[in-house]
Write a protein that holds these residues in place. Structure first.
Motif, PDB file in Angstrom:
ATOM      1  N   HIS A 121      47.764 102.766  53.307  1.00 36.91           N
ATOM      2  CA  HIS A 121      47.444 103.790  52.316  1.00 36.91           C
ATOM      3  C   HIS A 121      45.956 104.127  52.397  1.00 36.91           C
ATOM      4  O   HIS A 121      45.501 105.039  51.732  1.00 36.91           O
ATOM      5  CB  HIS A 121      47.785 103.292  50.908  1.00 36.91           C
ATOM      6  CG  HIS A 121      46.900 102.166  50.471  1.00 36.91           C
ATOM      7  ND1 HIS A 121      47.123 100.861  50.853  1.00 36.91           N
ATOM      8  CD2 HIS A 121      45.771 102.151  49.738  1.00 36.91           C
ATOM      9  CE1 HIS A 121      46.159 100.100  50.358  1.00 36.91           C
ATOM     10  NE2 HIS A 121      45.334 100.846  49.679  1.00 36.91           N
ATOM     11  N   ILE A 153      42.917 105.459  54.365  1.00 37.16           N
ATOM     12  CA  ILE A 153      42.557 106.250  55.539  1.00 37.16           C
ATOM     13  C   ILE A 153      41.298 105.679  56.203  1.00 37.16           C
ATOM     14  O   ILE A 153      41.081 105.855  57.407  1.00 37.16           O
ATOM     15  CB  ILE A 153      42.399 107.750  55.171  1.00 37.16           C
ATOM     16  CG1 ILE A 153      42.444 108.617  56.431  1.00 37.16           C
ATOM     17  CG2 ILE A 153      41.144 108.018  54.353  1.00 37.16           C
ATOM     18  CD1 ILE A 153      42.629 110.095  56.164  1.00 37.16           C
ATOM     19  N   GLY A 154      40.510 104.929  55.443  1.00 34.47           N
ATOM     20  CA  GLY A 154      39.347 104.266  56.018  1.00 34.47           C
ATOM     21  C   GLY A 154      39.750 103.225  57.047  1.00 34.47           C
ATOM     22  O   GLY A 154      39.139 103.111  58.124  1.00 34.47           O
ATOM     23  N   LEU A 155      40.791 102.467  56.739  1.00 33.34           N
ATOM     24  CA  LEU A 155      41.266 101.453  57.692  1.00 33.34           C
ATOM     25  C   LEU A 155      41.866 102.109  58.923  1.00 33.34           C
ATOM     26  O   LEU A 155      41.645 101.668  60.049  1.00 33.34           O
ATOM     27  CB  LEU A 155      42.305 100.540  57.027  1.00 33.34           C
ATOM     28  CG  LEU A 155      41.787  99.582  55.963  1.00 33.34           C
ATOM     29  CD1 LEU A 155      42.937  98.778  55.378  1.00 33.34           C
ATOM     30  CD2 LEU A 155      40.744  98.643  56.554  1.00 33.34           C
ATOM     31  N   SER A 208      41.106 104.940  60.132  1.00 31.29           N
ATOM     32  CA  SER A 208      40.006 105.506  60.897  1.00 31.29           C
ATOM     33  C   SER A 208      39.295 104.433  61.727  1.00 31.29           C
ATOM     34  O   SER A 208      38.861 104.667  62.850  1.00 31.29           O
ATOM     35  CB  SER A 208      39.034 106.174  59.918  1.00 31.29           C
ATOM     36  OG  SER A 208      37.698 106.008  60.307  1.00 31.29           O
ATOM     37  N   LEU A 258      42.638 114.316  50.215  1.00 33.37           N
ATOM     38  CA  LEU A 258      42.665 112.849  50.293  1.00 33.37           C
ATOM     39  C   LEU A 258      41.285 112.327  50.698  1.00 33.37           C
ATOM     40  O   LEU A 258      40.761 111.384  50.094  1.00 33.37           O
ATOM     41  CB  LEU A 258      43.722 112.428  51.312  1.00 33.37           C
ATOM     42  CG  LEU A 258      44.117 110.962  51.329  1.00 33.37           C
ATOM     43  CD1 LEU A 258      44.791 110.573  50.028  1.00 33.37           C
ATOM     44  CD2 LEU A 258      45.069 110.691  52.500  1.00 33.37           C
TER      45      LEU A 258
END
Lengths: 337, 329
Positions: free
Chosen positions: A212, A214-216, A218, A253
């Motif tokens: 969930h 998006i940082g991970l 990325s 997001l």
């Protein structure tokens, strides 16, 4: 020939007299060794169902399951359940489940738990199995001495490493990770992410990374798919998706994430995701979309295929969007760098 | 200049829990270790740390839900450390808590009206009409509108974000001055988090409610808190304005915490993150072992000292105190 090609995959569940379209026409490709595709979405977006569909771990009440899943060119959808179990699941495609820290048996030494499939399924000799497991423990950043430990002696991060070693025991081509760090603290999370980056490099494991965050995605992934209401509304190379999103949902997001540096305040996304049994007509995001226009609530957006991915959004269709193509689409781009 | 007393003041507070280990032995767990911290009226102070850092216990001590083993706790200038629970009715009204889990903290058999109105019953608000009005006002304050419709719902018919609004309305209905929000958005989807945090920030700015925002997410603390206190192993290791702590972190633990945040920034991708301590075998990292400044002399704990040239920015680190930092006046 790509490692994994998923084409127009559908997985629908029956819920009473209604249908939940958990996975609804999803396509993506994992080209080869060491490539990671991230599927980013909120709860109910269908991202875990996608993992279960690829693993063919289907719950009861499946109303529709079709599309094609090709692994090294071989169509897995035509395999019998028995053949899938014998040849594919865990052997070619393995998975780390969400909340997997609790799957370890508390009264069996972790090394024996990892070795179990080797001993039982492959009839590997005991000593060879132990050597292989010790190698795996080192591979995941533990030491061979961990073989004899019990789960309660391990920290959360160490347990997650054991679970990852368990998934690697058959040397799979593809590792599916479903929220592998959601139960961990940020510093331990960073360590597990470092481990996954290592495994991508050597031995070159390909990954389908479900999250969930998006940082991970990325951080780890080469390609990102953004899941919304059962569809992948955006799909493309990670840099492109992050810097020039073509779907308003991706943009919102990204804008809703609090950034560490920079004064720009995160902006809330209006509305709530749709009820999975009563999806809006046309584009599924249109009720929340700041850019919606007359086409959006009538027809589901067509998928313009481009080399750098796609977005299920009418803004991307020059003929339909008209001048919005020039004005709105560039506006979706987030702050650079 | 006579400053008004802080709304909530913790003075050298420690909390020790006795835990059973084995059949006959017990051991002591020092969850909070000598923390002095003040929450000013109308501010949001973020308490940032990882699990086991003592942040939840500290939040509960500030509400006197957990007793301090040592140290003093006061609210609005009144010492509440040893006051009997029966005498704390006034504090129970003026200080509230919002729980982490909106799924388990709301009784599924009660309607929203009952959930939010329950504290008023305890306060002895007899008039049904008055209760209803105050419940509706609280629901409107958290944007659950129309209030009458929301009030008739059961929490099971609501999304995570909506349920958390019910939890906030339940805290607000008594018009508190201080709210401890313990990981209020960690179980809510990313797109709804900002809504909830904006709501809390709005309550702070418009109504002057002071918040202790307990979180593991230091990036959110930057945008929704005035000051940040970083907790590690029961102690506050760094304290200062949110921007100062994040842009000029001093303590090695704060630096590691910030470096571990995965930001969706293309410039930052695929980088190995420095997470301090031994990577791998030892799993969890502990900054005392992992501290690049080496072991603490004589096992003494460093105390929070003001950074030279950066007033209001406090750090507990021997190296910094050697470099001329001074104790807060």
């Amino acid at each position: 020939m790509a490692l994994l090609e998923v084409d127009d995959l559908h997985l629908h569940y029956a819920a009473g007299d209604r249908v939940v379209r958990a996975v609804d026409g999803v396509s993506f490709v994992i080209a080869g060794k060491g490539e990671a595709v991230g599927v980013v979405g909120e709860s109910g977006s269908g991202k875990s169902s996608l993992a279960n569909a690829v693993m063919r771990l289907l719950p009861k009440g499946v109303a529709r399951f079709d599309g094609s899943i090709r692994l090294n060119g071989r169509d897995l959808t035509t395999l019998s359940d028995e053949a899938y179990r014998r040849e594919i699941r865990w052997r070619r495609i393995a998975m780390v489940f969400q909340g997997a820290l609790n799957v370890l048996n508390p009264v069996i030494r972790v090394g024996d738990q990892i070795a179990e499939p080797l001993l039982l399924d492959d009839r590997v000799e005991k000593r060879a199995a132990r050597a292989r497991v010790e190698g795996l423990l080192e591979r995941v950043g533990l030491s061979a001495a961990f073989y004899g430990r019990y789960p309660h002696e391990l920290s959360g991060g160490q347990k997650q490493r054991v679970v990852i070693a368990t998934a690697l025991v058959h040397d799979p081509d593809l590792l599916i990770l479903d929220e592998p760090t959601s139960a961990l603290d940020v510093s331990v999370q960073a360590q597990i992410m470092n481990l996954l980056k290592d495994l991508k490099e050597d031995p070159g494991i390909s990954m389908l990374f479900i999250t969930h965050d998006i940082g991970l995605a990325s951080d780890l992934c080469d390609t990102i798919a953004v899941a919304y209401a059962g569809e992948h509304v955006e799909y493309g190379p990670a840099d492109r998706v992050l810097l020039e999103p073509r779907h308003p949902y991706t943009q919102r997001l990204l804008a809703s994430l609090p950034r560490l540096h920079g004064a720009e305040r995160p902006r809330a996304m209006p509305g709530e995701p749709p009820d999975a049994t009563a999806l809006p007509l046309g584009c599924r995001f249109h009720p929340r979309c700041p850019y919606r226009f007359d086409a959006c609530d009538r027809h589901p957006p067509a998928l313009p295929i481009a080399a750098d991915g796609h977005a299920r959004c009418w803004l991307n269709d020059r003929e339909v969007a008209g001048e919005r193509f020039e004005t709105h689409l560039p506006a979706l781009a987030v702050r650079g760098g | 200049m006579g400053e008004p007393p802080p709304l909530v003041a913790l003075d050298d507070v420690s909390v020790v829990f006795r835990t059973r280990s084995g059949l006959f032995r017990s051991s002591a767990l020092r969850a909070v270790d000598g923390v002095s911290l003040a929450v000013t009226r109308g501010e949001t102070l973020a308490l940032v740390g990882e699990s086991g850092s003592g942040k939840t216990t500290l939040g509960r001590v500030s509400l006197r839900l957990v007793a301090a083993t040592w140290g003093r706790v006061s609210f609005d200038g009144r010492d509440v450390t040893d006051v009997a629970e029966e005498q704390l009715g006034w504090l129970r009204r003026r200080a509230q808590i919002v729980f982490q889990d909106p799924f388990s903290s709301l009784n599924p058999y009660m309607r929203v009206a009952e959930l939010v109105g329950e504290p008023l019953l305890i306060d002895g608000v007899r008039s049904r009409q008055e209760r209803l009005e105050r419940v509706h006002r609280a629901l409107e304050a958290v944007d659950l509108v129309p209030a009458a419709r929301a009030a008739a719902k059961y929490p099971t018919a609501m999304s995570g974000g909506q349920r958390q609004r019910v939890g906030i309305a339940r805290a607000l209905v008594r018009d508190p001055e201080y709210i401890v929000a313990d990981e209020p958005v960690s179980m809510i989807d990313a797109s709804s988090r900002i809504d909830i945090l904006d709501l809390l920030r709005g309550l702070q700015l418009r109504r002057g409610v002071a918040f202790l925002y307990i979180t593991h997410d230091i990036a959110s603390a930057r945008h929704f808190a005035d000051r940040i206190a970083v907790m590690h192993r029961g102690a506050v290791v760094e304290l200062g304005d949110a921007g100062a702590v994040i842009d000029r972190p001093v303590h090695p633990y704060t630096r590691a915490l910030i470096a571990a945040v995965p930001e969706p920034d293309p410039a930052n991708r695929h980088r190995r993150r420095a997470v301090g301590g031994a990577d791998g075998a030892d799993g969890d990292f502990r900054v005392v072992e992992g501290c690049p400044h080496g072991p603490l002399p004589g096992g003494r704990r460093p105390v929070l000292l003001d950074m030279p040239g950066d007033p209001g920015h406090f750090v507990a680190c021997h190296v910094m105190s050697a470099a001329g930092a001074t104790a807060p006046g």
